[in-house]
Write a protein that holds these residues in place. Structure first.
Motif, PDB file in Angstrom:
ATOM      1  N   ASP A   1      -9.204  21.042  33.882  1.00 37.19           N
ATOM      2  CA  ASP A   1      -9.026  19.579  33.878  1.00 37.19           C
ATOM      3  C   ASP A   1     -10.362  18.882  34.122  1.00 37.19           C
ATOM      4  N   ALA A   2     -11.163  19.479  35.007  1.00 36.81           N
ATOM      5  CA  ALA A   2     -12.468  18.863  35.304  1.00 36.81           C
ATOM      6  C   ALA A   2     -13.339  18.863  34.053  1.00 36.81           C
ATOM      7  N   LEU A   3     -13.332  19.988  33.345  1.00 39.13           N
ATOM      8  CA  LEU A   3     -14.146  20.063  32.125  1.00 39.13           C
ATOM      9  C   LEU A   3     -13.625  19.086  31.076  1.00 39.13           C
ATOM     10  N   ALA A   4     -12.305  19.013  30.976  1.00 40.41           N
ATOM     11  CA  ALA A   4     -11.712  18.090  29.991  1.00 40.41           C
ATOM     12  C   ALA A   4     -12.077  16.644  30.342  1.00 40.41           C
ATOM     13  N   ALA A   5     -12.064  16.326  31.631  1.00 40.88           N
ATOM     14  CA  ALA A   5     -12.408  14.962  32.047  1.00 40.88           C
ATOM     15  C   ALA A   5     -13.867  14.659  31.705  1.00 40.88           C
ATOM     16  N   LEU A   6     -14.710  15.657  31.870  1.00 35.68           N
ATOM     17  CA  LEU A   6     -16.124  15.461  31.537  1.00 35.68           C
ATOM     18  C   LEU A   6     -16.291  15.238  30.027  1.00 35.68           C
ATOM     19  N   GLU A   7     -15.611  16.074  29.247  1.00 37.77           N
ATOM     20  CA  GLU A   7     -15.737  15.956  27.780  1.00 37.77           C
ATOM     21  C   GLU A   7     -15.291  14.572  27.326  1.00 37.77           C
ATOM     22  N   LYS A   8     -14.195  14.104  27.950  1.00 34.93           N
ATOM     23  CA  LYS A   8     -13.673  12.788  27.575  1.00 34.93           C
ATOM     24  C   LYS A   8     -14.681  11.691  27.940  1.00 34.93           C
ATOM     25  N   ALA A   9     -15.202  11.789  29.167  1.00 36.56           N
ATOM     26  CA  ALA A   9     -16.148  10.749  29.610  1.00 36.56           C
ATOM     27  C   ALA A   9     -17.399  10.739  28.740  1.00 36.56           C
ATOM     28  N   LEU A  10     -17.840  11.931  28.357  1.00 39.66           N
ATOM     29  CA  LEU A  10     -19.061  11.995  27.550  1.00 39.66           C
ATOM     30  C   LEU A  10     -18.840  11.481  26.134  1.00 39.66           C
ATOM     31  N   ASP A  11     -17.626  11.672  25.618  1.00 39.23           N
ATOM     32  CA  ASP A  11     -17.327  11.446  24.202  1.00 39.23           C
ATOM     33  C   ASP A  11     -18.223  12.370  23.369  1.00 39.23           C
ATOM     34  N   LEU A  12     -17.882  13.645  23.426  1.00 34.86           N
ATOM     35  CA  LEU A  12     -18.743  14.683  22.850  1.00 34.86           C
ATOM     36  C   LEU A  12     -19.061  14.465  21.373  1.00 34.86           C
ATOM     37  N   ASP A  13     -18.036  14.019  20.614  1.00 28.94           N
ATOM     38  CA  ASP A  13     -18.287  13.852  19.169  1.00 28.94           C
ATOM     39  C   ASP A  13     -19.372  12.806  18.944  1.00 28.94           C
ATOM     40  N   ALA A  14     -19.278  11.722  19.728  1.00 30.66           N
ATOM     41  CA  ALA A  14     -20.275  10.660  19.567  1.00 30.66           C
ATOM     42  C   ALA A  14     -21.661  11.170  19.963  1.00 30.66           C
ATOM     43  N   ILE A  15     -21.697  11.957  21.044  1.00 31.70           N
ATOM     44  CA  ILE A  15     -23.009  12.474  21.489  1.00 31.70           C
ATOM     45  C   ILE A  15     -23.605  13.406  20.435  1.00 31.70           C
ATOM     46  N   ARG A  16     -22.745  14.232  19.832  1.00 32.53           N
ATOM     47  CA  ARG A  16     -23.287  15.161  18.826  1.00 32.53           C
ATOM     48  C   ARG A  16     -23.811  14.396  17.612  1.00 32.53           C
ATOM     49  N   ALA A  17     -23.108  13.333  17.259  1.00 29.89           N
ATOM     50  CA  ALA A  17     -23.574  12.518  16.118  1.00 29.89           C
ATOM     51  C   ALA A  17     -24.914  11.862  16.472  1.00 29.89           C
ATOM     52  N   GLU A  18     -25.007  11.372  17.717  1.00 26.41           N
ATOM     53  CA  GLU A  18     -26.245  10.720  18.169  1.00 26.41           C
ATOM     54  C   GLU A  18     -27.410  11.716  18.162  1.00 26.41           C
ATOM     55  N   GLN A  19     -27.074  12.925  18.565  1.00 23.79           N
ATOM     56  CA  GLN A  19     -28.119  13.964  18.619  1.00 23.79           C
ATOM     57  C   GLN A  19     -28.616  14.299  17.210  1.00 23.79           C
ATOM     58  N   GLU A  20     -27.676  14.383  16.290  1.00 22.88           N
ATOM     59  CA  GLU A  20     -28.053  14.697  14.904  1.00 22.88           C
ATOM     60  C   GLU A  20     -28.968  13.609  14.344  1.00 22.88           C
ATOM     61  N   GLN A  21     -28.562  12.395  14.606  1.00 19.16           N
ATOM     62  CA  GLN A  21     -29.351  11.246  14.140  1.00 19.16           C
ATOM     63  C   GLN A  21     -30.757  11.284  14.750  1.00 19.16           C
ATOM     64  N   ALA A  22     -30.791  11.549  16.071  1.00 23.34           N
ATOM     65  CA  ALA A  22     -32.088  11.589  16.754  1.00 23.34           C
ATOM     66  C   ALA A  22     -32.968  12.684  16.178  1.00 23.34           C
ATOM     67  N   ARG A  23     -32.375  13.828  15.943  1.00 25.18           N
ATOM     68  CA  ARG A  23     -33.171  14.947  15.393  1.00 25.18           C
ATOM     69  C   ARG A  23     -33.712  14.589  14.010  1.00 25.18           C
ATOM     70  N   ALA A  24     -32.891  13.891  13.250  1.00 27.18           N
ATOM     71  CA  ALA A  24     -33.353  13.477  11.914  1.00 27.18           C
ATOM     72  C   ALA A  24     -34.562  12.557  12.040  1.00 27.18           C
ATOM     73  N   GLU A  25     -34.620  11.836  13.175  1.00 27.81           N
ATOM     74  CA  GLU A  25     -35.768  10.927  13.382  1.00 27.81           C
ATOM     75  C   GLU A  25     -36.910  11.613  14.136  1.00 27.81           C
ATOM     76  N   GLY A  26     -36.732  12.913  14.399  1.00 28.97           N
ATOM     77  CA  GLY A  26     -37.782  13.659  15.099  1.00 28.97           C
ATOM     78  C   GLY A  26     -37.762  13.471  16.608  1.00 28.97           C
ATOM     79  N   ARG A  27     -36.651  12.951  17.156  1.00 25.30           N
ATOM     80  CA  ARG A  27     -36.550  12.764  18.610  1.00 25.30           C
ATOM     81  C   ARG A  27     -35.792  13.927  19.221  1.00 25.30           C
ATOM     82  N   MET A  28     -36.211  14.298  20.402  1.00 27.00           N
ATOM     83  CA  MET A  28     -35.661  15.491  21.064  1.00 27.00           C
ATOM     84  C   MET A  28     -34.582  15.082  22.076  1.00 27.00           C
ATOM     85  N   LEU A  29     -33.349  15.043  21.619  1.00 25.86           N
ATOM     86  CA  LEU A  29     -32.241  14.630  22.482  1.00 25.86           C
ATOM     87  C   LEU A  29     -31.419  15.868  22.822  1.00 25.86           C
TER      88      LEU A  29
END
Ligand code: MCN
Length: 799
Positions: free
Chosen positions: A427-455
């Motif tokens: 439950d703790a891990l699930a709560a963390l995943e929800k708070a982080l919004d993992l899908d959004a973070i992964r999309a943000e990371q992909e975008q950042a990498r495309a721009e050469g930023r290290m996220l």
């Protein structure tokens, strides 16, 4: 009507005092005629004193006395090993003042007492000390090798203690594994850096033969025991008071330090109050340190990431002495498997002497290191098997139906097998995943990498055995004039908010406002059974003792009120500072009346009671026997002894951006989910977690004590040893889970250290993720300074 205080966000009673400069610390005590102390300390790491001359110091006007070990008489003994263990083959502890041999820079050699601090410091500098300087090795890994210089000549390879613990069948687990991952990790030496350094003042009363000592300690009762034994005084003749203490974080548990012996000694000898307050540069080389451990950890797993076995071999740097035995290493070794159902474990460690400041527990006590080892290994296993880092953890969690979960052959610091009592890790891990919004973070990371930023995103789970026994107690007394509740415990706070938390617990039971409950801790003159504040134990152990005492006080009040109101005690309700018969608030008495009732003379002067009641005449008719079962006044003492540790846990994550040019790390988000059982006060809990994370940030980014090859601490000041400023601690998003501990009446687990434990791994994991497109090697150590990031990038380029 009163509302429930347990669980409420009650403002801290102590803060008005503490944040407006009205706190009273040792240095604030107005002691008439006080003299001031200063120490002469060793300038070399390992040496033999060939010449020690105090003549010039003694001759300085204003100096009252200069003490060396030769002046201490019965006190010139080595301190006891505080927590013995059969695996400690070579226990070595310190003298109050060094004999011929010195073992670390900063070790106390002489103590000067003078009219003021300036004279005392000047005199300390006039003491002539020559040494034969002996060779040293400060790195524990090298110090344990054959031929390394020895800290204590009779301790081979500098190994103070060696312990092997085996649970299940690790050899079979490794033989059956599809995959084995191995990593060596290192966490470096740090210091707790409390705002108030160490401090002691003492006064000897020659008339009564009583010694009073004020000490910025986490363990007044322990210190009282030590002093009474060392000075051969009856315990009743020694009173130790911990006034306000500006942070403790572990190193202020009783050691005892030289000052805790020399200041009372001088006060008794000179028949004058004496005070000594450590300055910051002394604090770096005198107050105990912690953290250096080097772990070689291996995980044996199936191809789908289920861990079958764990092997961990680690070195623990114990500094020049081992006063707390294997406590830190033992805690690390018993939490190495974290929240995971690992059936086979082989963990072994060596405690290594180095010619450095001794090591004792510092917030987290071995757990940050163990956590770094297991969680770094889990990340690596995930990477090697191509499994998501969240998912691999989920596959290995102990599940709620498996509690209590025992690791029978790992013995915790309480001498009992590790038994995790409860948790909802998934439950703790699930709560963390929800708070982080993992899908959004992964999309943000992909975008950042495309721009050469290290996220990068990092995470860490942790568990923490909290609330160690053996017991704590509490006394509750209704003040016979005001009816206010006075609460005493054997512990003491250094900023944790006990005054408020205990008040909340008591307020609920006896129906008063928390501000009408006055908590006095840390004074052996008012309560003297207890252990100390450490191991996140006060809420569990003291908190439950306070609760049991409050239940008992409630029963006593109900009985006394029932006698006064000619009612059944079961029909008495307590609320708003009054006791009344259920259903009729008019038939009631104030707690002041209840408290004073059985004492007619007190009652005569009790304005609060007299104005309130129609029962005054009864009370004044003296001579009547007390009703059956009643005692004068309302005063109870109760104790609570936990069956074993309660296990708090949580999971933290950080989103960071690494700038590959400046090597700077920007923490963009920090999210933590934690579970400390039922919370007495969520606001205090949040403060504790946030403070812990801030301290963890120090360990993750900045804090590393650097000894040079001669054993001299190179960064013994805040110019060079960096602690995070408030501006460097990110906003912390906090999510509470409350899984009550089944072990104690209030369902509490501790929280004081929790925030600190996972931070190193969270940042390491996030940085590793951020830099992974560049092919950097795994992050194997903290702190992650810009130069450490630069090294990682350089290694990537070399590869
Ligand atoms: N609390 C709560 N509900 C819970 C658990 C705790 O409301 N379920 C509250 C307690 O009532 C208490 C505070 O949180 O007010 C911390 O409780 P606990 O976890 O029991 O820790 P201790 O009081 O035993 O304090 C020791 C712990 C340790 S080991 C270190 S190190 C540390 C820490 O506390 N040192 C500190 N926090 C510190 N905070 C400050 N400001 N200063 C220190 O030196």
């Amino acid at each position: 009507m009163s509302t429930r205080q347990f669980g409420a966000r009650v403002q801290r009673n102590e803060d008005a005092r503490l944040i407006t400069g009205r706190g009273r610390f040792v240095d604030d005590l107005p002691l008439d005629g006080v003299l001031h102390g200063a120490f002469a300390r060793s300038a070399v790491a390992r040496g033999r004193i060939t010449h020690l001359d105090t003549t010039a110091a003694r001759a300085l006007p204003g100096v009252h006395r200069v003490y060396t070990h030769a002046d201490l008489g019965e006190l010139d003994v080595t301190m006891p090993l505080l927590i013995p263990h059969p695996c400690i083959g070579h226990p070595r502890t310190q003298y109050p003042l060094a004999h011929e041999d010195v073992y670390h820079v900063g070790q106390a050699i002489a103590f000067v007492v003078a009219d003021d601090r300036y004279i005392a410091e000047d005199a300390a500098r006039l003491i002539e000390i020559d040494y034969d300087i002996l060779p040293v090795e400060v790195d524990p890994a090298k110090a344990a090798l054959d031929g390394a210089p020895l800290v204590h000549e009779d301790v081979p390879n500098n190994i103070a203690a060696h312990l092997v613990q085996v649970s299940g069948d690790p050899d079979a687990a490794f033989a059956a594994a599809d995959h084995v991952t191995r990593i060596q990790v290192r966490v470096d030496r740090s210091t707790a850096a409390p705002m108030e350094c160490l401090s002691t003042a003492a006064r000897w009363d020659a008339v009564s033969g009583e010694l009073t000592v004020w000490d910025g300690t986490q363990a007044p009762i322990g210190l009282r025991g030590a002093l009474s034994s060392l000075f051969d005084l009856d315990e009743d003749k020694v009173r130790v008071v911990a006034p306000d203490v500006g942070g403790g974080f572990g190193p202020k548990i009783v050691f005892p330090y030289s000052n805790e012996i020399l200041v009372p000694f001088a006060a008794k000898d000179l028949r004058r109050p004496v005070k000594w307050v450590e300055d910051r540069s002394e604090n770096f080389v005198h107050m105990t340190h912690e953290r250096t451990q080097i772990h070689d950890i291996e995980l044996a797993a199936t191809s789908d990431g289920v861990v079958l076995g764990l092997r961990d071999t680690f070195l623990h740097d114990t500094g020049s002495f081992i006063p707390y035995g294997i406590a830190v290493a033992q805690v690390a070794s018993t939490q190495i498997a974290g929240p995971y159902r690992i059936p086979a474990i082989h963990v072994t460690f060596d405690c290594v002497y180095t010619p450095t400041v001794p090591v004792t527990p510092y917030r987290g006590c071995g757990r940050p290191q163990a956590n770094f080892a297991i969680e770094r290994a889990m990340d690596q296993l995930a990477a090697e098997l191509g499994i998501d880092r969240f998912e691999i953890r989920r596959r290995n969690f102990i599940t709620p139906d498996e509690f209590p979960y025992t690791r029978p052959d790992l013995v915790f610091a309480d001498g009992l097998p590790v038994t995790l009592d409860s948790g909802r890790y998934d439950d703790a891990l699930a709560a963390l995943e929800k708070a982080l919004d993992l899908d959004a973070i992964r999309a943000e990371q992909e975008q950042a990498r495309a721009e050469g930023r290290m996220l990068g995103l990092g995470l860490s789970f942790y568990v923490e055995g909290t609330g160690l026994g053996p017991y704590e107690g509490a006394k509750i007394r209704l003040h016979p004039i005001t009816g206010k509740a006075y609460v005493n415990t054997g512990l003491t706070a250094q900023g944790q908010g006990h005054e408020t938390a205990w008040a909340q617990i008591v307020a609920d039971q006896i129906g008063v406002r928390p501000e009408d409950v006055i908590v006095v801790e840390g004074d052996t003159g008012v309560f003297d059974w207890g252990v100390a504040t450490f191991a996140s134990r006060a809420a569990v152990v003291s908190g439950n003792a306070v609760h049991i005492a409050a239940v008992s006080a409630r029963a006593r009040i109900a009985q006394a009120a029932a006698n006064m109101l000619e009612a059944d005690p079961d029909d008495i309700e307590l609320a708003d500072g009054r006791a009344f018969v259920r259903g009729t608030t008019s038939r009631g008495v104030t707690l002041a009346e209840v408290a004073t009732m059985s004492n007619p003379l007190r009652y005569a002067f009790n304005k609060a009671a007299q104005t309130a009641t129609q029962f005054a005449p009864t009370a004044r008719s003296t001579g009547k026997p007390l009703p059956d079962g009643e005692r004068p006044g309302i005063e109870v003492s109760e104790y609570y002894s936990p069956p074993h540790a309660t296990w708090a846990y949580g999971v933290h994550a950080a989103l960071v951006e690494v700038d590959p040019v400046t090597c700077d790390i920007d923490v963009k988000r920090y999210v933590c989910v934690h579970d400390c059982g039922n919370m007495i006060n969520p606001m205090i809990v949040e403060g504790q977690v946030a403070g812990g994370v801030a301290q963890g940030m120090g360990g993750a980014f900045y804090e590393k004590l650097e000894y040079d090859e001669n054993g001299v601490l190179r960064n013994a000041s805040f110019m060079d040893f960096l602690v995070p400023y408030a501006t460097e601690v990110p906003h912390i998003e906090m999510i509470h889970l409350e899984t009550p501990s089944p072990l104690n009446p209030l369902g509490i687990k501790g929280v004081g250290e929790a925030g600190t434990i996972p931070v190193g791994q969270v940042i390491a994991s996030a940085v590793e993720d951020a830099l992974s497109p560049l092919g950097t090697p795994p992050v194997r150590q903290v702190p992650l300074s810009p130069s450490a990031i630069h090294d990682l990038l350089r290694q990537a380029r070399v590869n």
